[in-house]
Design a protein around this motif. Structure first.
Motif, PDB file in Angstrom:
ATOM      1  N   LYS A  15      11.934   4.254 -17.672  1.00 38.72           N
ATOM      2  CA  LYS A  15      10.855   4.047 -16.723  1.00 38.72           C
ATOM      3  C   LYS A  15      11.324   3.105 -15.622  1.00 38.72           C
ATOM      4  N   ILE A  16      11.291   3.607 -14.391  1.00 38.31           N
ATOM      5  CA  ILE A  16      11.657   2.793 -13.242  1.00 38.31           C
ATOM      6  C   ILE A  16      10.777   3.178 -12.080  1.00 38.31           C
ATOM      7  N   LYS A  17      10.306   2.186 -11.337  1.00 39.06           N
ATOM      8  CA  LYS A  17       9.515   2.486 -10.155  1.00 39.06           C
ATOM      9  C   LYS A  17      10.437   2.852  -9.007  1.00 39.06           C
ATOM     10  N   THR A  18       9.997   3.851  -8.243  1.00 37.63           N
ATOM     11  CA  THR A  18      10.754   4.213  -7.058  1.00 37.63           C
ATOM     12  C   THR A  18       9.807   4.820  -6.053  1.00 37.63           C
ATOM     13  N   LYS A  19      10.192   4.864  -4.817  1.00 39.08           N
ATOM     14  CA  LYS A  19       9.322   5.366  -3.758  1.00 39.08           C
ATOM     15  C   LYS A  19       8.928   6.815  -4.027  1.00 39.08           C
ATOM     16  N   THR A  20       7.683   7.134  -3.711  1.00 43.55           N
ATOM     17  CA  THR A  20       7.238   8.529  -3.823  1.00 43.55           C
ATOM     18  C   THR A  20       7.979   9.391  -2.830  1.00 43.55           C
ATOM     19  N   ILE A  21       8.416  10.552  -3.279  1.00 43.09           N
ATOM     20  CA  ILE A  21       9.057  11.526  -2.395  1.00 43.09           C
ATOM     21  C   ILE A  21       8.207  12.772  -2.422  1.00 43.09           C
ATOM     22  N   ARG A  22       7.646  13.137  -1.318  1.00 46.72           N
ATOM     23  CA  ARG A  22       6.747  14.281  -1.286  1.00 46.72           C
ATOM     24  C   ARG A  22       7.545  15.572  -1.459  1.00 46.72           C
TER      25      ARG A  22
ATOM     26  N   ALA B 216      17.231  -1.505  -8.424  1.00 49.89           N
ATOM     27  CA  ALA B 216      17.401  -2.351  -9.611  1.00 49.89           C
ATOM     28  C   ALA B 216      16.694  -3.695  -9.433  1.00 49.89           C
ATOM     29  N   GLN B 217      16.734  -4.243  -8.225  1.00 56.75           N
ATOM     30  CA  GLN B 217      16.103  -5.532  -7.973  1.00 56.75           C
ATOM     31  C   GLN B 217      14.587  -5.445  -8.009  1.00 56.75           C
ATOM     32  N   GLN B 218      14.044  -4.238  -7.804  1.00 56.64           N
ATOM     33  CA  GLN B 218      12.592  -4.075  -7.755  1.00 56.64           C
ATOM     34  C   GLN B 218      11.954  -3.995  -9.135  1.00 56.64           C
ATOM     35  N   THR B 219      12.745  -3.717 -10.154  1.00 57.64           N
ATOM     36  CA  THR B 219      12.177  -3.584 -11.485  1.00 57.64           C
ATOM     37  C   THR B 219      12.297  -4.882 -12.256  1.00 57.64           C
ATOM     38  N   THR B 220      11.273  -5.192 -13.045  1.00 52.48           N
ATOM     39  CA  THR B 220      11.274  -6.427 -13.840  1.00 52.48           C
ATOM     40  C   THR B 220      11.804  -6.203 -15.247  1.00 52.48           C
ATOM     41  N   ASN B 221      11.968  -4.960 -15.641  1.00 53.11           N
ATOM     42  CA  ASN B 221      12.475  -4.649 -16.966  1.00 53.11           C
ATOM     43  C   ASN B 221      13.982  -4.864 -16.989  1.00 53.11           C
ATOM     44  N   VAL B 222      14.437  -5.727 -17.884  1.00 54.37           N
ATOM     45  CA  VAL B 222      15.854  -6.103 -17.919  1.00 54.37           C
ATOM     46  C   VAL B 222      16.737  -4.903 -18.250  1.00 54.37           C
ATOM     47  N   VAL B 223      16.297  -4.088 -19.212  1.00 52.06           N
ATOM     48  CA  VAL B 223      17.099  -2.931 -19.617  1.00 52.06           C
ATOM     49  C   VAL B 223      17.241  -1.954 -18.458  1.00 52.06           C
TER      50      VAL B 223
ATOM     51  N   GLY C  16       0.799  -1.220   0.000  1.00 52.04           N
ATOM     52  CA  GLY C  16       0.000   0.000   0.000  1.00 52.04           C
ATOM     53  C   GLY C  16       0.829   1.266   0.000  1.00 52.04           C
ATOM     54  N   THR C  17       2.137   1.139  -0.249  1.00 49.64           N
ATOM     55  CA  THR C  17       3.016   2.307  -0.247  1.00 49.64           C
ATOM     56  C   THR C  17       3.024   2.954  -1.628  1.00 49.64           C
ATOM     57  N   PRO C  18       2.823   4.271  -1.717  1.00 51.81           N
ATOM     58  CA  PRO C  18       2.836   4.935  -3.030  1.00 51.81           C
ATOM     59  C   PRO C  18       4.178   4.754  -3.719  1.00 51.81           C
ATOM     60  N   GLN C  19       4.100   4.558  -5.046  1.00 54.48           N
ATOM     61  CA  GLN C  19       5.302   4.483  -5.858  1.00 54.48           C
ATOM     62  C   GLN C  19       5.151   5.405  -7.046  1.00 54.48           C
ATOM     63  N   ARG C  20       6.261   5.677  -7.709  1.00 54.98           N
ATOM     64  CA  ARG C  20       6.227   6.491  -8.924  1.00 54.98           C
ATOM     65  C   ARG C  20       7.058   5.832 -10.011  1.00 54.98           C
ATOM     66  N   PHE C  21       6.660   6.092 -11.270  1.00 57.55           N
ATOM     67  CA  PHE C  21       7.528   5.771 -12.383  1.00 57.55           C
ATOM     68  C   PHE C  21       7.946   7.085 -12.984  1.00 57.55           C
ATOM     69  N   VAL C  22       9.170   7.162 -13.455  1.00 56.78           N
ATOM     70  CA  VAL C  22       9.705   8.444 -13.891  1.00 56.78           C
ATOM     71  C   VAL C  22      10.300   8.345 -15.276  1.00 56.78           C
ATOM     72  N   PHE C  23      10.329   9.477 -15.980  1.00 55.61           N
ATOM     73  CA  PHE C  23      10.953   9.585 -17.284  1.00 55.61           C
ATOM     74  C   PHE C  23      11.980  10.696 -17.219  1.00 55.61           C
ATOM     75  N   PHE C  24      13.094  10.514 -17.862  1.00 54.60           N
ATOM     76  CA  PHE C  24      14.136  11.542 -17.833  1.00 54.60           C
ATOM     77  C   PHE C  24      14.372  12.097 -19.216  1.00 54.60           C
ATOM     78  N   HIS C  25      14.542  13.402 -19.231  1.00 53.65           N
ATOM     79  CA  HIS C  25      14.826  14.116 -20.473  1.00 53.65           C
ATOM     80  C   HIS C  25      16.255  14.631 -20.396  1.00 53.65           C
ATOM     81  N   VAL C  26      17.142  14.086 -21.196  1.00 48.74           N
ATOM     82  CA  VAL C  26      18.550  14.455 -21.126  1.00 48.74           C
ATOM     83  C   VAL C  26      18.887  15.525 -22.158  1.00 48.74           C
ATOM     84  N   SER C  27      18.187  15.513 -23.260  1.00 51.80           N
ATOM     85  CA  SER C  27      18.503  16.472 -24.305  1.00 51.80           C
ATOM     86  C   SER C  27      17.301  17.355 -24.603  1.00 51.80           C
TER      87      SER C  27
END
Length: 797
Positions: A32-39, A117-124, A12-23
Motif C-alpha cells: 500500500k502506497i499513496k500516489t497521485k491519481t492518474i485518470r 518514498a518520502q510521502q509515505t509514513t510506512n517504513v516498510v 485537495g489533490t486526489p490520491q490513490r493507494f494501490v495493491f499489487f498482485h504478483v502471483s
C-alpha cells in the motif's frame, strides 16, 4: 492486478493507494502506497488496459515483461502517466547522441521514486521504494540501456493488447483472418476486369480473323496456275497472319478460362471470409450481453456483401458470354450466390433476452443486400417463437407453434440517409408460450427460446426467389417479474460460456472459475459503467463464497464451478443463490454507488479473514466500505474501535436492527427537527484492546433516503478511510449541504444516521448538522419496509 482506493492530499489533490498482485497462485502481500491519481481516460490508457490483462498472464510472462531487479511492475504503475508521456520509441543503443536524453529520463525516474518514498509514513513501504530507486542506478553507466528497456516494455505491452484485449474469453475461430480486406476485394475486381478485357480483345481479334479469312479466300481465287502470280506471296503472308491470329485467340481463350476459374476461387475465398466475419459479428453481439465491447456498425460488411454480389453477377455474365457450357463454374457461382443472399439477413437490434408475456418489446432485422432487392412487391418479414429443439432443426418454417406472437410481421424498408434496409418490429408481444417437458429440477427460467425471422426475397438479376431466415439470440420467457433475476442468470451463463457454432443452445454444465470471474468482472463494470475492475481480493472472496471455502487460500482459477453453484443452490445459511446476491450488489452499485466505486473508495467484496488482516494494526476509527455478505444489495461499514465500547456485539455477520419507531417533538424554539436513522453493529475482537465492528448494511431503500456520503459524515466513530485518509477530505464532495430554515411554515426535517446505543441518546452532536442551531434526537431504529413518506409522517402526529 491493481486495486486502487482514493483520497485527497492537503491541497485537495486526489490520491490513490494501490495493491499489487504478483502471483496468481496465492493472495499477494498487500503493498500500500499513496500516489497521485492518474485518470485512465487520459494519457495512461495503455496501462489501464494492461492492468486489466495482468491477472490473466502467467507469473513468468509478468516477470519477463517487468524484470523485478531492473524495472519492477510497481515502477511501471507509479509512474504510468509520466512514462506514457515521454518519447521512448526513438531510443537505440547505436544512437550515442541520445545518451544525454536517456540520462535525463533515468534521473527523473529515480527522483520521482524517491519523492513518492518520502510521502509515505510506512517504513516498510518507504524502504521498498528507496530500493527501487537504488536499483535504477545500475543504468548510470549505460543510460541508453534504460531507454531501450522501457521502449521494449511499452512495445511488448502493445503487442499483448493487440493480440487479445479480452484473453479470458474464447474468441471466434480465426477471427483475425475471417475479415476480408479491401486489398482482397480490389484484387478480385481487377481479375474480373482482366477477364472482361480479354473477352473484348478476343472479340476484336475474332472479327479481324474473320476478315482476314475472307481476304484469303478472295486471294485464293485469283492465283494463276503457273504459280508466277505475285498474289501468291501475299497469300502466303495472309495465311501466316491468320495462323498467328488463330493461335492468339486460342491462347487468350485458355487464359480467359484460367482467369475465370481463378476469379471464382478468389470469390469463394473472399466470401468464406465474409461469412466468417458475419458470424464473428453475431458472436460479438452475443458476448456484448456480458459487457464485452462490441462495434455494431454493419456498413463495412454491407459494402462487402454488395461488392461480392456484383462480382458474382459479372462472373455469371462472363460464363454466359463464353459461348460454351462450364457446368462446374456455373454451379459454384450459383451456390455462392445462394449462400450470400441467405447469409445477409442479420438481427441488428436483438429483442430483450428476458421477455415477460403480455409485455411489449421491439427488435430490428437488417438485410445487407437491401439495395439489390428487386423492385415491386414489398418484402414482408414474419417472426415466430421457436424452442430449442426447433432451433436445432431449422430447414424450413417450423410446423409446431410453441407460442403466440402479437404484431409479428414487418415490411423491409430502405432508408436512403443511412443506406440501410431494415424491418422493425415495434410493438411485438408474446401472448402465450408452450413449454417443453422439464427434466429433473429444471425450472421454467432455464428454458431457452429464440425468435425466427423469415421471408422470401428476389434479388435484381436473379430469376429465382430465395427463402431466407435468421434466429435471434436465446431468450427466456417469464410470466412474472419475480422470475427476472433467475432468467437473467440463464442468459448470462449462455452468453459467457457457449461455444462458437454450437448446437443451439448447448452450454457446458461446469466452467473453470477464471472464466466465471472474468464474466462477473465484465458484467459488473459494464452494468455499473465504470473502468474500475474487481481486483484479486474481490476475486478470491467471490470464489470462497461460491465454493463455500472461506479458509481456502490457494488459487481457485482452475477449479470448476457449476451452474447449480451459480444459480440453483442457495448459499450456505442464506435464502438466496450466488447470482441473486451478486446481482443485488451490482444493482446497488449501479444506482447509488457508481462514483464511490469508480473513485476506489469502496473495498467491495472482502472476507472476514482478510478484513481482520488489514485492519488489525490500524488506529481506532479506521474504516472501509464492503458489500454485505448476508444481505442482497447491501453495503456496510467495517471499522476499528476500542473493545471496551458497550455496543451490541455478535458473530461476524450483519444482523438487522430490531424495528422500533419513536418520535420526539422539538421544543417550540427549535428550527430544525432531527430524525435519527438507527443502525446496529457487530464486532469481533482484535489483540491490543480493539475490535472490528460492522454496521448494519445500507440497502437501496436506505440510500434513497440518505446518501452514503452523508451517512458516513453522520457516524462519529469512523474517522479515517483505510489506510489513513481523513473521511471529510475523501467524501467531502458527496456531502449534501444543509438547507437554510425557511421563515414560518413547517419545521424542516433533517435525517441523520446513528449507530448502536448512540441512537438512544437524547441529543445529537451539533457537528453532525453544520449550520443547524439546534439538534434533537430520539428516533431509534427503522423498519426495513419503512419508506421516506412513512418516516416523515411520524412528525405530523
Amino acid at each position: 492486478m491493481v486495486r486502487a482506493g482514493g483520497g485527497l492530499d492537503a491541497h485537495g489533490t486526489p490520491q490513490r493507494f494501490v495493491f499489487f498482485h504478483v502471483s496468481n497462485l496465492r493472495l499477494a502481500e498487500a503493498f500500500k502506497i499513496k500516489t497521485k491519481t492518474i485518470r485512465p481516460s487520459l494519457t495512461m490508457a495503455q496501462w489501464t488496459h494492461m492492468s486489466q490483462m495482468l491477472p490473466h498472464l502467467t507469473n513468468e510472462t509478468i516477470n519477463n515483461l517487468y524484470p523485478p531487479t531492473a524495472f519492477p511492475i510497481e515502477v511501471r504503475h507509479f509512474l504510468a502517466q509520466w512514462i506514457e508521456g515521454q518519447r521512448w520509441d526513438d531510443f537505440a543503443l547505436e544512437n550515442v547522441e541520445q545518451k544525454n536524453q536517456a540520462q535525463a529520463l533515468l534521473d527523473q525516474t529515480i527522483s520521482m521514486l524517491q519523492s513518492i518514498a518520502q510521502q509515505t509514513t510506512n517504513v516498510v513501504d518507504k524502504m521498498k521504494l528507496m530500493q527501487f530507486s537504488k536499483n535504477m542506478n545500475i543504468f548510470q553507466a549505460q543510460p541508453l540501456q534504460f531507454g531501450v528497456m522501457v521502449r521494449d516494455i511499452l512495445n511488448q505491452e502493445r503487442g499483448l493488447l493487440d493480440t487479445s484485449a479480452q484473453p479470458q474469453f474464447q474468441p471466434f475461430p480465426n477471427i483475425e483472418s475471417s475479415f476480408p480486406n479491401m486489398q482482397d476485394l480490389d484484387c478480385l475486381v481487377l481479375k474480373v476486369l482482366e477477364v472482361q478485357n480479354i473477352r473484348q480483345k478476343m472479340h476484336q481479334m475474332q472479327e479481324e480473323l474473320n476478315w482476314e479469312r475472307q481476304n484469303y479466300e478472295s486471294l485464293q481465287g485469283a492465283i494463276q496456275p503457273n504459280g508466277l502470280d505475285p498474289t501468291l506471296s501475299e497469300s502466303q503472308k495472309l495465311q501466316n497472319h491468320i495462323q498467328q491470329l488463330e493461335y492468339n485467340v486460342q491462347a487468350m481463350a485458355k487464359k480467359r478460362f484460367q482467369l475465370l476459374k481463378e476469379c471464382v476461387d478468389c470469390l469463394d475465398q473472399c466470401q468464406t471470409r465474409l461469412i466468417g466475419s458475419l458470424k464473428a459479428w453475431r458472436w460479438g453481439q452475443h458476448k456484448a450481453t456480458i459487457g464485452l465491447p462490441f462495434d455494431d456498425n454493419l456498413n463495412t460488411l454491407q459494402t462487402w456483401c454488395e461488392q461480392l454480389l456484383g462480382v458474382n453477377g459479372k462472373l455469371r455474365q462472363e460464363l454466359v458470354l463464353l459461348g460454351e457450357p462450364m457446368p462446374e463454374l456455373q454451379e459454384r457461382l450459383g451456390k455462392l450466390l445462394q449462400v450470400l443472399i441467405q447469409s445477409s439477413l442479420l438481427v441488428d437490434k436483438q429483442p430483450p433476452q428476458v421477455i415477460k408475456t403480455q409485455s411489449k418489446f421491439s427488435t430490428t432485422v437488417r438485410y445487407l443486400l437491401g439495395e439489390k432487392v428487386a423492385p415491386g412487391k414489398p418484402v414482408l418479414l414474419k417472426a415466430q417463437i421457436i424452442n430449442e429443439i426447433q432451433a436445432r432443426n431449422l430447414g424450413g418454417v417450423p410446423s409446431d407453434n410453441v407460442g403466440e406472437l402479437i404484431n409479428n410481421t414487418a415490411i423491409l424498408e430502405h432508408n436512403t440517409s443511412s443506406k440501410s434496409t431494415c424491418a422493425t418490429f415495434r410493438n411485438m408481444s408474446i401472448k402465450k408460450i408452450k413449454r417443453a417437458d422439464r427434466k429433473g429440477s429444471e425450472s421454467v427460467t432455464e428454458e431457452k427460446f429464440a425468435l425466427l425471422f423469415s421471408t422470401e426475397i428476389t434479388i435484381t438479376g436473379c430469376d429465382t426467389p430465395y427463402r431466407i431466415q435468421m434466429i435471434s439470440l436465446p431468450v427466456v420467457v417469464i410470466v412474472h417479474g419475480s422470475q427476472d433475476n433467475n432468467a437473467l442468470a440463464t442468459i448470462i451463463w449462455d452468453c459467457a460460456f457457449s461455444e462458437p457454432d454450437r448446437v443451439p443452445f448447448l452450454v457446458p454444465e461446469r466452467v473453470p472459475w477464471r472464466m466465471m470471474y472474468s464474466t462477473l468482472n465484465s458484467k459488473f463494470t459494464s452494468e455499473v459503467m465504470t473502468e474500475h475492475n474487481l481486483d484479486q481480493y474481490n476475486q478470491h472472496f467471490l470464489a470462497q463464497k461460491i465454493f463455500d471455502k472461506p479458509d481456502f487460500s490457494d488459487d481457485f482459477s482452475n477449479i470448476l464451478v457449476s451452474w447449480a453453484q451459480f444459480n440453483k443452490e442457495v448459499l450456505p445459511g442464506r435464502p438466496f443463490t450466488f447470482w441473486q446476491w451478486f446481482e443485488g450488489v451490482m444493482e446497488l452499485t449501479k444506482k447509488h454507488l457508481k462514483e464511490y466505486w469508480s473513485e476506489g473508495l469502496i473495498f467491495g467484496f472482502i472476507g472476514k479473514q482478510h478484513l481482520h488482516l488489514i485492519l488489525k494494526d490500524r488506529p481506532n476509527g479506521t474504516f472501509l466500505l464492503r458489500f454485505s455478505d448476508s444481505e442482497i444489495g447491501g453495503i456496510t461499514i467495517a471499522y476499528v474501535s476500542a473493545s471496551e465500547s458497550k455496543y451490541w456485539g455478535g458473530n461476524n455477520c450483519e444482523v438487522p436492527a430490531s424495528p422500533s419507531n419513536t418520535h420526539t417533538h422539538a421544543p417550540t424554539h427549535t428550527h430544525t427537527h432531527t430524525q435519527a436513522l438507527a443502525h446496529q453493529t457487530i464486532f469481533f475482537l482484535l489483540d491490543g484492546g480493539q475490535k472490528i465492528q460492522n454496521i448494519q448494511p445500507f440497502t437501496k431503500r436506505d440510500l434513497e433516503i440518505r446518501c452514503l456520503g452523508d451517512r458516513i459524515r453522520d457516524i462519529s466513530h469512523i474517522t479515517y478511510l483505510y489506510p489513513d485518509f481523513p473521511k471529510h477530505d475523501v467524501f467531502k464532495k458527496y456531502f449534501t449541504e444543509p438547507q437554510p430554515s425557511p421563515v414560518g411554515g413547517y419545521i424542516p426535517v433533517t435525517l441523520l444516521t446513528k449507530v448502536g446505543t448512540e441512537a438512544n441518546s437524547d441529543s445529537l452532536p451539533a457537528t453532525l448538522l453544520p449550520g443547524s442551531p439546534h439538534s434533537v434526537g430520539g428516533f431509534s431504529g427503522t423498519d426495513d419496509d419503512m419508506d421516506l413518506e412513512q418516516i416523515l409522517q411520524t412528525f405530523s402526529t
